[in-house]
Design a protein around this motif. Structure first.
Motif, PDB file in Angstrom:
ATOM      1  N   GLU A 134      39.027  33.529  42.283  1.00  0.00           N
ATOM      2  CA  GLU A 134      39.068  32.435  41.211  1.00  0.00           C
ATOM      3  C   GLU A 134      39.432  31.079  42.176  1.00  0.00           C
ATOM      4  O   GLU A 134      39.119  30.123  41.887  1.00  0.00           O
ATOM      5  CB  GLU A 134      40.263  32.569  40.191  1.00  0.00           C
ATOM      6  N   ARG A 135      40.352  31.124  42.863  1.00  0.00           N
ATOM      7  CA  ARG A 135      41.064  30.091  43.444  1.00  0.00           C
ATOM      8  C   ARG A 135      40.223  29.244  44.583  1.00  0.00           C
ATOM      9  O   ARG A 135      39.760  28.153  44.588  1.00  0.00           O
ATOM     10  CB  ARG A 135      42.519  30.130  43.864  1.00  0.00           C
ATOM     11  N   VAL A 136      39.691  30.229  45.427  1.00  0.00           N
ATOM     12  CA  VAL A 136      38.684  29.573  46.462  1.00  0.00           C
ATOM     13  C   VAL A 136      37.193  29.469  45.791  1.00  0.00           C
ATOM     14  O   VAL A 136      36.857  28.345  46.295  1.00  0.00           O
ATOM     15  CB  VAL A 136      38.624  30.873  47.366  1.00  0.00           C
ATOM     16  N   GLY A 137      36.823  30.061  44.784  1.00  0.00           N
ATOM     17  CA  GLY A 137      35.942  29.832  44.195  1.00  0.00           C
ATOM     18  C   GLY A 137      35.756  28.300  43.566  1.00  0.00           C
ATOM     19  O   GLY A 137      34.866  27.611  43.796  1.00  0.00           O
TER      20      GLY A 137
ATOM     21  N   VAL B 109      53.351  38.276  38.160  1.00  0.00           N
ATOM     22  CA  VAL B 109      51.875  38.379  38.528  1.00  0.00           C
ATOM     23  C   VAL B 109      51.272  38.585  36.949  1.00  0.00           C
ATOM     24  O   VAL B 109      51.473  39.685  36.537  1.00  0.00           O
ATOM     25  CB  VAL B 109      51.642  39.602  39.480  1.00  0.00           C
ATOM     26  N   SER B 110      50.348  38.001  36.757  1.00  0.00           N
ATOM     27  CA  SER B 110      49.746  38.381  35.320  1.00  0.00           C
ATOM     28  C   SER B 110      48.267  38.977  35.628  1.00  0.00           C
ATOM     29  O   SER B 110      47.726  38.836  36.680  1.00  0.00           O
ATOM     30  CB  SER B 110      49.480  36.855  34.659  1.00  0.00           C
ATOM     31  N   ALA B 111      47.772  39.385  34.644  1.00  0.00           N
ATOM     32  CA  ALA B 111      46.426  40.259  34.667  1.00  0.00           C
ATOM     33  C   ALA B 111      45.542  39.023  34.610  1.00  0.00           C
ATOM     34  O   ALA B 111      45.162  38.652  33.516  1.00  0.00           O
ATOM     35  CB  ALA B 111      46.418  41.026  33.524  1.00  0.00           C
ATOM     36  N   VAL B 112      44.643  38.579  35.636  1.00  0.00           N
ATOM     37  CA  VAL B 112      43.898  37.582  35.625  1.00  0.00           C
ATOM     38  C   VAL B 112      42.524  38.100  35.465  1.00  0.00           C
ATOM     39  O   VAL B 112      41.738  37.272  35.454  1.00  0.00           O
ATOM     40  CB  VAL B 112      44.103  36.567  36.936  1.00  0.00           C
TER      41      VAL B 112
END
Lengths: 299, 299
Positions: free
Chosen positions: A184-187, B295-298
């Motif tokens: 998610e973050r790199v994307g 840590v959340s379920a992302v």
């Protein structure tokens, strides 16, 4: 894939005993011999805060100057930049921290002030012909503030990007991230700033570092940080292991068919050698387990 | 995702010192308390070949019989099956080896003979109301023969599947595999035999185990093997670390939002406890680094 060797800087900065300058230089020499072409050689921070890095100038004066090898120095302010430029670095790596508490403890300044400094550092580095890169620390979680949200990371990345770095690195400083967060973050970083190279910095503190590296490769980073032997702790998690190990990451990338240009055997040897002068078994496993002769490029 | 706790069997079978039966039983009790519902409790092999497993019957007689907890015993032949059935296992796990050399050393028989035995073991287990599962060992590489090709794995899987197991596990016995191989091999298994559950068994010998686990989850396995503390070596790679650790795998799956029903804190405690009686630091990292609260379920 570029591997950035950060052992001489992040790998050693939390070691209690001062490592002799000549040993640091040999570590760099071994890295170069194994094919590494980007090396974060030292940190130009106040020697009172990080005594291990007090010999930054001496290290830079002694590293082998080989065509195609780029040396980076970590800086936190313009005083550090002055020293890094005088020492002849090829890149400066500036650190922004994703949370206020960690920023105060690590940088001694609020995030806004750190971002203001960064504008000046980046502009001056460009003017001096030195490539400015920026690392966003605790981009996956903070030991003081807990979860760090992707939205907050993206906002800080925008601010960092505005100063025109050649590369932005997302760092999992305390080793709490998981692959879906990396994706998610790199994307998002790649999508929002396609003109800036993306890099990641993972610690294997909870055994997620290599899975995160795979996710980062798939999400489009062009560089990954690693340290020979897997050296490097975190002052806020003393028992934790360090960066992903250069030799183990290389084994993994080879298997995945990702080109890296590094020599696994020399890296494994260098990791084992590192353990001898540190007097401890290094976290890297390849030196213990041995390379496997027949891994083919299946990707 | 089902996690199969293999610490009492694969985790201990290569330990030099005999572990007391009561300690093995406490390991199982701690696994059950932490939420594990499938446990490979022991191995019904010749006590002369694996002295550590000579107390298989005693272990099975003492483990807590809790509703919903299924105990598996590893068997290599019909004699082992007899013992496992007498001891009251819920599942038997039969091992086929992907290469001739390893099959001779581990099983004392060529692959064809091992497959012939498997047909009888599977049929008799079904008749006795016990679930037969099969593990294909060295499915990602062999210490003697090197690379193991995906095509060969698929052919052996077909042979194994013909006997009607409830589940087939692909095992990276010596920890040489990488995620792209997992994607390919598990994908093929799922495609060719959608009626049979898929499981994987990874060792973290070269720091690829957790990345492989992520790839296996994405490729559709319904179960993953792991051992509390990350115990378990391989007789052919003595310095190598063991299975992926139950607690570290749980941390990773939690972050990915994959449901598992396990208690991370109890698992980390169990891993640390395991290190105390083994007299060694376990390879698992969560007990050292600590869980991360946010840590959340992302996914």
């Amino acid at each position: 894939m570029e591997i950035v060797e950060v052992g001489p800087r992040d790998g050693l900065q939390n070691e209690d005993g001062l490592v002799p300058t000549r040993t640091k230089v040999e570590l760099v020499q071994r890295a170069v011999a194994a094919g590494l072409r980007r090396i974060e050689a030292t940190s130009f921070v106040h020697p009172g805060r990080v005594p291990q890095m007090a010999d930054a100038e001496q290290v830079m004066a002694a590293v082998p100057r080989v065509d195609g090898v780029s040396y980076s120095g970590l800086v936190l302010n313009e005083r550090g930049l002055d020293r890094a430029l005088d020492a002849g670095v090829d890149e400066v790596n500036y650190v922004v921290v994703a949370t206020e508490t960690f920023s105060q403890r690590n940088q001694g300044a609020p995030v806004e002030e750190v971002l203001a400094r960064w504008e000046r550092v980046a502009a001056r580095a460009h003017a001096a012909g030195v490539r400015p890169t920026a690392t966003l620390a605790v981009a996956f979680g903070c030991p003081f503030e807990g979860e760090v949200r992707a939205e907050g990371v993206a906002t800080l990345v925008d601010r960092i990007a505005a100063a025109g770095p050649v590369e932005i690195s997302l760092a999992d400083t305390i080793g709490v991230g998981v692959p879906s967060q990396v994706t998610e973050r790199v994307g998002r970083l790649r999508e929002d700033h396609p003109e800036i190279a993306a890099r990641c910095h993972f610690h294997n503190t909870r055994n997620t570092g290599y899975a995160n590296a795979v996710a980062a490769v798939e999400a489009g980073v062009s560089a990954l940080d690693a340290s020979i032997g897997g050296l490097g702790g975190c002052p806020f998690a003393p028992a934790a292991t360090g960066n992903v190990a250069t030799e183990d990451l290389t084994y993994l990338l080879t298997g995945l068919g990702v080109l890296h240009g590094l020599d696994q055997e020399l890296l494994a040897e260098a990791g084992t050698w590192t353990g001898t002068w540190l007097g401890a078994q290094v976290p890297a496993l390849l030196g213990r387990a041995g390379t496997f002769p027949a891994v083919s490029a299946v990707r």
